[in-house]
Design a protein around this motif. Sequence first.
Motif, mmCIF file in Angstrom:
data_model
loop_
_atom_site.group_PDB
_atom_site.id
_atom_site.type_symbol
_atom_site.label_atom_id
_atom_site.label_comp_id
_atom_site.label_asym_id
_atom_site.label_seq_id
_atom_site.Cartn_x
_atom_site.Cartn_y
_atom_site.Cartn_z
ATOM 1 N N SER A 244 -2.640 -2.769 -14.357
ATOM 2 C CA SER A 244 -3.266 -4.076 -14.213
ATOM 3 C C SER A 244 -2.540 -4.833 -13.131
ATOM 4 O O SER A 244 -1.462 -5.364 -13.329
ATOM 5 N N CYS A 245 -3.129 -4.850 -11.922
ATOM 6 C CA CYS A 245 -2.404 -5.362 -10.764
ATOM 7 C C CYS A 245 -2.683 -6.831 -10.534
ATOM 8 O O CYS A 245 -3.665 -7.379 -10.972
ATOM 9 N N GLY A 246 -1.792 -7.425 -9.773
ATOM 10 C CA GLY A 246 -1.960 -8.807 -9.398
ATOM 11 C C GLY A 246 -0.987 -9.697 -10.126
ATOM 12 O O GLY A 246 -0.210 -9.266 -10.955
ATOM 13 N N PRO A 247 -0.991 -11.002 -9.788
ATOM 14 C CA PRO A 247 -0.096 -11.939 -10.434
ATOM 15 C C PRO A 247 -0.239 -11.893 -11.940
ATOM 16 O O PRO A 247 -1.329 -11.960 -12.483
ATOM 17 N N GLY A 248 0.869 -11.726 -12.619
ATOM 18 C CA GLY A 248 0.859 -11.669 -14.064
ATOM 19 C C GLY A 248 0.573 -10.295 -14.605
ATOM 20 O O GLY A 248 0.658 -10.067 -15.807
ATOM 21 N N GLY A 249 0.201 -9.310 -13.757
ATOM 22 C CA GLY A 249 -0.081 -7.960 -14.201
ATOM 23 C C GLY A 249 1.158 -7.105 -14.092
ATOM 24 O O GLY A 249 2.234 -7.557 -13.757
ATOM 25 N N GLU A 250 0.975 -5.822 -14.378
ATOM 26 C CA GLU A 250 2.116 -4.914 -14.391
ATOM 27 C C GLU A 250 2.326 -4.240 -13.051
ATOM 28 O O GLU A 250 3.401 -3.719 -12.786
ATOM 29 N N GLY A 251 1.319 -4.156 -12.214
ATOM 30 C CA GLY A 251 1.421 -3.427 -10.947
ATOM 31 C C GLY A 251 1.406 -4.366 -9.764
ATOM 32 O O GLY A 251 1.271 -5.583 -9.897
ATOM 33 N N PRO A 252 1.527 -3.793 -8.563
ATOM 34 C CA PRO A 252 1.505 -4.605 -7.345
ATOM 35 C C PRO A 252 0.193 -5.369 -7.192
ATOM 36 O O PRO A 252 -0.841 -4.974 -7.732
ATOM 37 N N GLY A 253 0.242 -6.449 -6.426
ATOM 38 C CA GLY A 253 -0.918 -7.313 -6.296
ATOM 39 C C GLY A 253 -1.781 -7.073 -5.076
ATOM 40 O O GLY A 253 -2.870 -7.636 -4.981
ATOM 41 N N TYR A 254 -1.314 -6.221 -4.124
ATOM 42 C CA TYR A 254 -2.050 -6.062 -2.877
ATOM 43 C C TYR A 254 -2.157 -4.593 -2.490
ATOM 44 O O TYR A 254 -1.238 -3.805 -2.706
ATOM 45 N N GLU A 255 -3.288 -4.250 -1.888
ATOM 46 C CA GLU A 255 -3.441 -2.961 -1.227
ATOM 47 C C GLU A 255 -3.343 -3.213 0.270
ATOM 48 O O GLU A 255 -4.041 -4.071 0.821
ATOM 49 N N VAL A 256 -2.461 -2.486 0.936
ATOM 50 C CA VAL A 256 -2.250 -2.639 2.377
ATOM 51 C C VAL A 256 -2.582 -1.322 3.061
ATOM 52 O O VAL A 256 -2.106 -0.259 2.652
ATOM 53 N N LEU A 257 -3.413 -1.384 4.091
ATOM 54 C CA LEU A 257 -3.738 -0.214 4.895
ATOM 55 C C LEU A 257 -3.626 -0.578 6.363
ATOM 56 O O LEU A 257 -3.979 -1.699 6.752
ATOM 57 N N TRP A 290 -1.288 7.714 12.562
ATOM 58 C CA TRP A 290 -1.199 7.829 11.118
ATOM 59 C C TRP A 290 -2.049 6.754 10.453
ATOM 60 O O TRP A 290 -2.265 5.674 11.029
ATOM 61 N N ASN A 291 -2.493 7.044 9.237
ATOM 62 C CA ASN A 291 -3.150 6.043 8.410
ATOM 63 C C ASN A 291 -2.247 5.804 7.206
ATOM 64 O O ASN A 291 -1.923 6.744 6.477
ATOM 65 N N VAL A 292 -1.842 4.564 7.005
ATOM 66 C CA VAL A 292 -0.872 4.208 5.973
ATOM 67 C C VAL A 292 -1.573 3.424 4.870
ATOM 68 O O VAL A 292 -2.311 2.475 5.144
ATOM 69 N N HIS A 293 -1.337 3.828 3.613
ATOM 70 C CA HIS A 293 -1.914 3.143 2.451
ATOM 71 C C HIS A 293 -0.818 2.951 1.415
ATOM 72 O O HIS A 293 -0.083 3.882 1.088
ATOM 73 N N VAL A 294 -0.696 1.731 0.881
ATOM 74 C CA VAL A 294 0.301 1.461 -0.151
ATOM 75 C C VAL A 294 -0.130 0.254 -0.963
ATOM 76 O O VAL A 294 -0.851 -0.624 -0.468
#
Length: 562
Positions: A244-257, A290-294
């Motif tokens: 469950s991502c995002g503020p207040g969730g357990e995981g990161p809040g953003y997908e960056v590519l 390269w294509n970077v995803h995180v």
Amino acid sequence: MSRAPQPFDHAVRSDERLVLDAEAVRAWSARTAEALGRERAAIDAINVFPVADGDTGTNLYLTADAAHRAVEAVFAAPGATGDRAPDTADAVRAMAHGALLEARGNSGTILSQLLRGMAGVLAEGADGDHLARALATAASSARAAVAHPEEGTILTVAAAAATGCRDGGTLPDVARRAYEGARTALEATPGQLAVLGAAGVVDAGGQGLVAVLGALLETVTGTAPEALPPSPAPAPAAAGTTESCGPGGEGPGYEVLYLLEAGDAAVELLKARLDALGDSLVVVGGDGLWNVHVHVDDAGAAVEAGIEAGRPHRIRVTHFAAAPAPEPHRADEAPAHARGERAHRAVVAVLPGEGLAGLCAEAGATTVQARPGEPPAGDDLLAAVRRAHAREVVLLPNDTDLRAAAATAAERARAEGIRVALIPTRAAVQGIAALAVHEPDRSFDEDVVAMTAAAGATRYAELAVAERQSFTSAGVCQAGDVLGLIEGDVAVIGQDLTDTARTVLDRMLQAGGELVTLVVADSAPPGLAATLETHVRRGYLAVDTVTYHAGEGAPPLLIGVE
């Protein structure tokens, strides 16, 4: 439902063996985009891993559509007929490259690496044995691109497809066994990944790959495979078991590519840094692109890492959950600084020349003036961050040599409770580009990403006068020579500053550009800016020019090209 077998319209016989030709690859790319477009909603609906954001089908479709458009571009290219008609190698490489450039999301990025792995083998030969080897190469290269591979995902399905046809054979047999292996593996994914089992669904990325292999099977046999049974909607209880991502969730809040131009060694260092910042790290590509995803909480730091590794572009940042907006102040309130309170956000920039520092101060930046031979120390930068009196600070060192001092100042400020993002700008024109897109009303991460992207898209140059004889990358210079430095390296040695500036501009604009920024010091020859503006206007019709006056204490001329 299966349709009646059709002739092998898109394959040719060579030495009694059926092989893929360029038209077959073209048909495969079209069928893949069509199949994923048809199934995108169903795949989106079962997307619960790695993030339950319901976009895996859409991301796979967009990636496949880009791959198909790249193949069509090869066939539409001038002269692509007769002896110059595309061959299999041209088509498969275009398909893989198109996917790499436009890969979306975690699964789309992995799909692009699968296609790249296949292209490397199919370019050498395209019979059944080569297809079997291509699928094995694709599966291993995709797994290597993922920082922390999980079983029960698209990687597992890809491995099963390769295993199913590892003994080779005719092209139809290999395609059929690969598809059947993938489909069987897909059905087993709920028992391999807990989040899928809890939701009662198969892996979304894996289902997308089955569609890709189904399109390949239809291309080489003329028969579409039986449709997969409809997937049930994920069980509601599964929501609590996903990331469950995002503020207040357990995981990161953003997908960056982003796409990244960088060497292999720099990319290995980048992987280590991004792995420490977040999760779902996938880095695909090679040969300098390269294509970077995180997935991260600090989107600005992820882009900053890309700038340090090379040249990131096509940067995309997606919120998994909306960040809360800053609280507005009443119109009749005094500024936070005047009330002795911290402002919401500030920019601290190191700038040469009194005029340039004054200009950026008018734009709202807290400035530190860099005097010739007296670069500011870490204490000076920390003092400026404190002087900005803000809860969030964007720090622009605008000099490669100041990166270490700026990093130290940022860490010390963070220890004091100030949120600091260091954008590693290497020249004042990059800092100006970043400041031009600064918007304090948007979220901190979005602001940092936009500023970082603007800085990274700005190539820079500087004109200086040599103080002594020296060896440079452009040859030996004498005292008094004019040096044109592009991206920090001496590229031009001249006798006249105006002529040298024109040469430097021409070299920079050979690589393209839309906007030229000129920063002219008081020590520059009179009329230099007007001469260069005219030169750009006459020689580069689509390029705009903007000029700033740096005053005293700056190099004679700074150039930025965006």
